[in-house]
Write an enzyme that holds these catalytic residues in place. Structure first.
Site, short mmCIF file in Angstrom:
data_model
loop_
_atom_site.label_atom_id
_atom_site.label_comp_id
_atom_site.label_asym_id
_atom_site.label_seq_id
_atom_site.Cartn_x
_atom_site.Cartn_y
_atom_site.Cartn_z
N ASP A 91 0.82 -1.34 -0.20
CA ASP A 91 -0.34 0.01 0.20
C ASP A 91 0.95 1.38 -0.14
O ASP A 91 2.03 1.25 0.11
CB ASP A 91 -0.97 -0.08 1.34
CG ASP A 91 -0.13 -0.09 2.65
OD1 ASP A 91 0.80 -0.71 2.61
OD2 ASP A 91 -0.61 0.46 3.45
N GLU A 155 0.24 -1.33 5.83
CA GLU A 155 1.40 -0.78 6.58
C GLU A 155 1.23 0.68 6.80
O GLU A 155 1.63 1.29 7.94
CB GLU A 155 2.63 -1.01 5.96
CG GLU A 155 3.85 -0.81 7.12
CD GLU A 155 4.34 0.51 6.99
OE1 GLU A 155 5.12 0.80 7.78
OE2 GLU A 155 3.99 1.45 5.93
#
Length: 482
Positions: A91, A155
């Site tokens: 991400d 994350e």
């Protein structure tokens, strides 16, 4: 058997593929908007395809619809050795297109730079790993140690859909892993010594401050904005001390004759102005000595008269740009980041809220809590919105030595130094499984390239030469780490 010519051709393809894969990953928009709003599945499928082409058998594991993680294993020549975890996140943070010189998800390659969100954080690292594995598949290369590969979701928020979920729900996958490499560290940091000569530092993450995201709430008496408020008079019905572990009372218990916004603003101001004391850990002491030695000022910190609380700021001043590697990690920090109160200008709200990004040096949790109790005072409650523990890793290990040797293989004049990371990574979630984590994403930045401000910033980009340097270092490390 692959001959020398074929190996050289594969290395040339390695240099090309790391750029291509970085660009292609950037084109897959994996923006994490927080609060559970993310979609990593397309990137996970792309990664799985690349791993399959490299002769591996990846698995896509979804923690929720679209929140995808990828796991794979590379079998080493010595299966009795503990495995090494190589992890990175899929991400990225949001990008406001209107502010960018190029579209943030176009993956443009211009002027020997790869542009786009994730070019530095951290799709370039995923690309280096994938390109290395594809090179090994072409040349029949196997590492000494087995590798566990984890490409994770979420994350950039709490890791609840990524590393934290994997560590909790799929812990058996990491049962024989002893240590790991992940994001932040291993890149060129250009500094200068006391004589002004250039020095190339390569910081490797050997610790992380803990994450302490805080939610503050002040309560007051609602009313008309035109009315004058009487002097403060507390009419709480309980005397519970605010802070961690305190259960928020009902609003009726918290009503008083003061203004919630004023109380909150005063607490936020105190938090922002607070000067946290120096707290050196084993990692930051090692970092201080290594950086000082590289800059020719080791005598300053080796002296018996050196007092970190008194003298450290002066030493950091003398370090010049290199102080940025050490300064943010020798203290706790609390930065106000969010404020919310009221629905209408002429209405005094009953509640006011604030968010504070706190970071905690290893071993200072009790001090952090007590200080927050003092700074918020009796009028404001606080609680952890998200919390992760700090971590530290030893620097006298074979893994750290292999990282140093790999960097030196591409830059013999490198000064490899351990650092504590000011922020946090997925390493915190693997640490409770007994996995020692290091931040190691090698990149060879030229002196003209200033990466500061680009991570999470506008016009994020990475030099092509930095990627090609990094993939050669990563290849060397993963092949030789014992």
């Amino acid at each position: 058997m692959v001959d020398h010519t074929q190996c050289e051709q594969s290395l040339q393809l390695l240099d090309t593929e790391v750029v291509r894969i970085t660009s292609e990953l950037i084109r897959i928009d994996t923006t994490n908007h927080g609060q559970g709003h993310g979609w990593e599945r397309p990137a996970a499928e792309y990664v799985a395809e690349q791993l399959t082409d490299a002769g591996l058998n990846p698995r896509i594991l979804e923690s929720a619809p679209g929140r995808a993680n990828v796991l794979a294993r590379v079998h080493g020549t010595d299966p009795d050795r503990p495995a090494l975890l190589v992890h990175g996140h899929l991400d990225v943070v949001p990008a406001e297109s209107a502010l960018w010189s190029v579209p943030p998800f176009a993956g443009a390659i211009e002027a020997d730079l790869v542009w786009g969100r994730g070019a530095l954080d951290m799709k370039q690292a995923l690309a280096m790993t994938l390109a290395t594995l594809r090179h090994w598949h072409r040349t029949g290369t196997r590492p000494q140690r087995s590798l566990v590969l984890a490409f994770t979701a979420d994350e950039e928020d709490s890791a609840a859909y990524g590393a934290a979920w994997l560590a909790r729900e799929h812990s058996a996958e990491f049962a024989k892993v002893s240590d790991a490499i992940g994001e932040s560290g291993g890149h060129t940091y250009h500094a200068h010594d006391l004589q002004g000569a250039p020095v190339r530092l390569y910081p490797i993450g050997a610790g992380e401050r803990g994450t302490a995201w805080l939610h503050l709430t002040a309560y007051g008496q609602a009313g008309h904005g035109s009315r004058m408020r009487p002097p403060f008079r507390n009419v709480r019905t309980h005397d519970s001390a605010p802070g961690a572990g305190h259960e928020p009372a009902e609003a009726s218990d918290r009503v008083d004759s003061s203004n919630a916004v004023s109380a909150l603003a005063a607490a936020v101001t105190r938090i922002a102005a607070h000067s946290w004391p120096v707290r050196l850990t084993d990692t930051t002491r090692s970092s201080l000595h290594a950086i000082s030695a590289a800059l020719g000022m080791s005598a300053d910190v080796a002296s018996a008269n050196f007092d970190a609380q008194r003298d450290l700021d002066g030493v950091l001043d003398r370090m010049g740009p290199a102080a940025e590697l050490l300064g943010p990690t020798v203290r706790n920090s609390t930065n106000p980041t969010m404020l919310a109160a009221g629905d209408k200008l002429n209405v005094i709200p009953q509640r006011a809220h604030a968010g504070v990004d706190g970071r905690v040096v290893p071993g200072t949790d009790a001090e952090f809590r007590a200080t927050l109790d003092q700074l918020t005072g009796p009028r404001v409650d606080w609680e952890f919105a998200h919390r992760s523990t700090p971590v530290e890793s030893p620097v006298d290990t074979a893994t750290f030595a292999a990282m140093r040797a790999a960097v030196h293989s591409q830059d013999p004049q490198a000064h490899v130094v351990p650092v504590c990371l000011s922020g946090g990574t997925d390493a915190k979630h693997f640490a409770p499984l007994g996995i020692t984590g290091y931040g190691f994403v090698p990149l060879g930045f030229p002196s003209w390239f200033d990466q500061r401000g680009l991570v999470h910033g506008v016009d994020e980009r990475v030099p092509v030469t930095a990627l090609q340097f990094g993939v050669r270092v990563l290849d060397r490390f993963l092949r030789t780490v014992a």
